[in-house]
Design a protein around this motif. Sequence first.
Motif, PDB file in Angstrom:
ATOM      1  N   ALA A 234       1.039  -1.661   0.035  1.00 48.92           N
ATOM      2  CA  ALA A 234       0.081   0.097  -0.321  1.00 48.92           C
ATOM      3  C   ALA A 234       0.869   1.144  -0.221  1.00 48.92           C
ATOM      4  O   ALA A 234       0.588   1.958  -0.570  1.00 48.92           O
ATOM      5  N   ALA A 235       1.935   1.242   0.555  1.00 47.34           N
ATOM      6  CA  ALA A 235       3.144   2.305   0.352  1.00 47.34           C
ATOM      7  C   ALA A 235       4.522   2.514  -0.206  1.00 47.34           C
ATOM      8  O   ALA A 235       4.693   2.992  -0.259  1.00 47.34           O
ATOM      9  N   GLY A 236       4.465   0.638  -0.322  1.00 49.70           N
ATOM     10  CA  GLY A 236       6.246   0.820  -0.984  1.00 49.70           C
ATOM     11  C   GLY A 236       6.184   0.440  -2.141  1.00 49.70           C
ATOM     12  O   GLY A 236       4.629   0.358  -2.469  1.00 49.70           O
ATOM     13  N   SER A 237       7.230  -0.243  -2.690  1.00 53.84           N
ATOM     14  CA  SER A 237       7.115  -1.245  -3.710  1.00 53.84           C
ATOM     15  C   SER A 237       6.076  -2.944  -3.416  1.00 53.84           C
ATOM     16  O   SER A 237       6.480  -3.122  -3.085  1.00 53.84           O
ATOM     17  N   GLY A 238       5.929  -3.600  -4.583  1.00 54.07           N
ATOM     18  CA  GLY A 238       5.446  -4.336  -4.804  1.00 54.07           C
ATOM     19  C   GLY A 238       6.658  -5.792  -4.695  1.00 54.07           C
ATOM     20  O   GLY A 238       7.840  -5.125  -5.503  1.00 54.07           O
ATOM     21  N   GLY A 239       6.342  -6.728  -4.397  1.00 52.98           N
ATOM     22  CA  GLY A 239       7.135  -8.049  -3.895  1.00 52.98           C
ATOM     23  C   GLY A 239       7.966  -8.594  -5.747  1.00 52.98           C
ATOM     24  O   GLY A 239       6.870  -8.264  -6.467  1.00 52.98           O
ATOM     25  N   SER A 240       8.641  -8.394  -6.178  1.00 53.68           N
ATOM     26  CA  SER A 240       9.163  -8.621  -7.198  1.00 53.68           C
ATOM     27  C   SER A 240      10.071 -10.835  -7.295  1.00 53.68           C
ATOM     28  O   SER A 240       9.366 -11.427  -6.642  1.00 53.68           O
ATOM     29  N   ILE A 241       9.414 -11.215  -8.584  1.00 49.76           N
ATOM     30  CA  ILE A 241       9.874 -12.187  -9.217  1.00 49.76           C
ATOM     31  C   ILE A 241      10.704 -12.926  -9.984  1.00 49.76           C
ATOM     32  O   ILE A 241      10.730 -11.947 -10.732  1.00 49.76           O
ATOM     33  N   ALA A 242      11.660 -12.934  -9.829  1.00 47.31           N
ATOM     34  CA  ALA A 242      13.020 -13.514 -11.286  1.00 47.31           C
ATOM     35  C   ALA A 242      12.805 -15.179 -11.135  1.00 47.31           C
ATOM     36  O   ALA A 242      13.158 -15.743  -9.884  1.00 47.31           O
ATOM     37  N   ILE A 243      12.600 -15.310 -12.615  1.00 54.68           N
ATOM     38  CA  ILE A 243      13.078 -16.711 -12.581  1.00 54.68           C
ATOM     39  C   ILE A 243      14.562 -17.578 -13.540  1.00 54.68           C
ATOM     40  O   ILE A 243      14.264 -15.836 -14.565  1.00 54.68           O
ATOM     41  N   SER A 244      15.164 -17.603 -12.772  1.00 57.28           N
ATOM     42  CA  SER A 244      16.677 -17.983 -14.136  1.00 57.28           C
ATOM     43  C   SER A 244      16.453 -19.590 -14.169  1.00 57.28           C
ATOM     44  O   SER A 244      16.549 -20.254 -13.272  1.00 57.28           O
ATOM     45  N   VAL A 245      17.537 -19.594 -15.486  1.00 57.75           N
ATOM     46  CA  VAL A 245      17.748 -20.876 -15.613  1.00 57.75           C
ATOM     47  C   VAL A 245      19.723 -21.135 -15.541  1.00 57.75           C
ATOM     48  O   VAL A 245      20.186 -20.028 -15.387  1.00 57.75           O
ATOM     49  N   GLY A 246      19.568 -22.016 -14.938  1.00 56.52           N
ATOM     50  CA  GLY A 246      21.301 -22.133 -15.002  1.00 56.52           C
ATOM     51  C   GLY A 246      22.003 -22.420 -16.196  1.00 56.52           C
ATOM     52  O   GLY A 246      22.240 -22.358 -17.448  1.00 56.52           O
ATOM     53  N   SER A 247      23.985 -21.216 -15.985  1.00 54.29           N
ATOM     54  CA  SER A 247      25.069 -21.210 -16.312  1.00 54.29           C
ATOM     55  C   SER A 247      25.529 -22.834 -17.226  1.00 54.29           C
ATOM     56  O   SER A 247      24.945 -23.534 -16.072  1.00 54.29           O
ATOM     57  N   GLY A 248      26.049 -22.947 -18.445  1.00 54.59           N
ATOM     58  CA  GLY A 248      26.577 -23.833 -19.029  1.00 54.59           C
ATOM     59  C   GLY A 248      28.038 -24.549 -19.225  1.00 54.59           C
ATOM     60  O   GLY A 248      27.992 -22.281 -20.166  1.00 54.59           O
ATOM     61  N   ASP A 249      28.911 -24.650 -19.015  1.00 48.69           N
ATOM     62  CA  ASP A 249      30.574 -24.557 -19.589  1.00 48.69           C
ATOM     63  C   ASP A 249      29.691 -25.257 -21.483  1.00 48.69           C
ATOM     64  O   ASP A 249      30.010 -24.326 -22.375  1.00 48.69           O
ATOM     65  N   ALA A 250      28.766 -25.504 -21.818  1.00 48.46           N
ATOM     66  CA  ALA A 250      28.651 -26.268 -22.917  1.00 48.46           C
ATOM     67  C   ALA A 250      27.716 -25.232 -23.503  1.00 48.46           C
ATOM     68  O   ALA A 250      28.017 -24.377 -24.538  1.00 48.46           O
ATOM     69  N   SER A 251      26.502 -25.121 -22.952  1.00 57.14           N
ATOM     70  CA  SER A 251      25.295 -24.627 -23.657  1.00 57.14           C
ATOM     71  C   SER A 251      24.155 -24.018 -21.969  1.00 57.14           C
ATOM     72  O   SER A 251      24.560 -24.743 -21.392  1.00 57.14           O
ATOM     73  N   GLY A 252      24.036 -22.574 -21.837  1.00 56.30           N
ATOM     74  CA  GLY A 252      23.026 -22.406 -21.178  1.00 56.30           C
ATOM     75  C   GLY A 252      21.553 -22.852 -20.975  1.00 56.30           C
ATOM     76  O   GLY A 252      21.124 -23.727 -21.853  1.00 56.30           O
ATOM     77  N   GLY A 253      20.940 -23.182 -19.832  1.00 59.79           N
ATOM     78  CA  GLY A 253      19.797 -24.100 -19.697  1.00 59.79           C
ATOM     79  C   GLY A 253      18.488 -23.248 -20.793  1.00 59.79           C
ATOM     80  O   GLY A 253      18.561 -21.665 -20.898  1.00 59.79           O
ATOM     81  N   THR A 254      17.664 -23.822 -21.026  1.00 57.92           N
ATOM     82  CA  THR A 254      16.291 -23.525 -21.635  1.00 57.92           C
ATOM     83  C   THR A 254      15.646 -23.306 -20.951  1.00 57.92           C
ATOM     84  O   THR A 254      14.993 -23.503 -19.901  1.00 57.92           O
ATOM     85  N   PHE A 255      14.873 -21.830 -20.962  1.00 54.78           N
ATOM     86  CA  PHE A 255      13.914 -21.452 -20.640  1.00 54.78           C
ATOM     87  C   PHE A 255      12.275 -21.549 -21.151  1.00 54.78           C
ATOM     88  O   PHE A 255      12.366 -20.534 -22.332  1.00 54.78           O
ATOM     89  N   SER A 256      11.042 -22.551 -20.753  1.00 57.26           N
ATOM     90  CA  SER A 256       9.980 -21.631 -22.336  1.00 57.26           C
ATOM     91  C   SER A 256       8.712 -21.694 -21.487  1.00 57.26           C
ATOM     92  O   SER A 256       8.768 -22.277 -20.430  1.00 57.26           O
TER      93      SER A 256
END
Length: 198
Positions: free
Chosen positions: A4-26
């Motif tokens: 009511a007086a400050g900022s709304g909460g955030s949501i962060a969705i992330s996938v992992g890094s990789g040596d060969a390729s990073g993870g996929t997000f769909s």
Amino acid sequence: GSSAAGSGGSIAISVGSGDASGGTFSVTAGDSSANGGGAASVIAGSSSSSGGGSLTLASGDGDTIGGAVAIDGGDGTTALGGSITISSGVGTDTSSGSVSVSTSNAGTSGVSGDLSLSTGLATVGTSGGVSIGSGSSAAGSGGSIAISVGSGDASGGTASLNAGHSSAGSGGDLTLTRHANTQQSTVSICFNHAHALP
């Protein structure tokens, strides 16, 4: 959560890094065999006292080639394919937002990227048209349209305006019109060299 007086909460969705390729997000909306498929929406928040939230859609940088961004309307089997609309926001008391489509500058070597605006082919009907127009004004001047090609050290770019060819009927028309009014207006074609017209 909301606040009511400050900022709304955030949501962060992330996938992992990789040596060969990073993870996929769909994120995928559900299919339907009897009705319309499910809709998917990504919307930035509105504000009643300040600026609305920004929305960024970007692909990743690469050591060889940067990632691509594809925006596609869905195919239709018995009816029309899906449309794609890109528009700027309305300014209720001021100006509307701008829309900018451009390619980036070239690096230390190579050429800058191409920009292509075209409609699809048609087998039995008329192919789609391309319309480029500026807005009218009720109390001021109508918007201008400027089409220019780049300058060059070797030679300047070429500008071509061609009407369509027909193998069975008449070729397309090419019309250049100025609208007369109480004030005098002109149509000018200027050549910055001494070569005669062919």
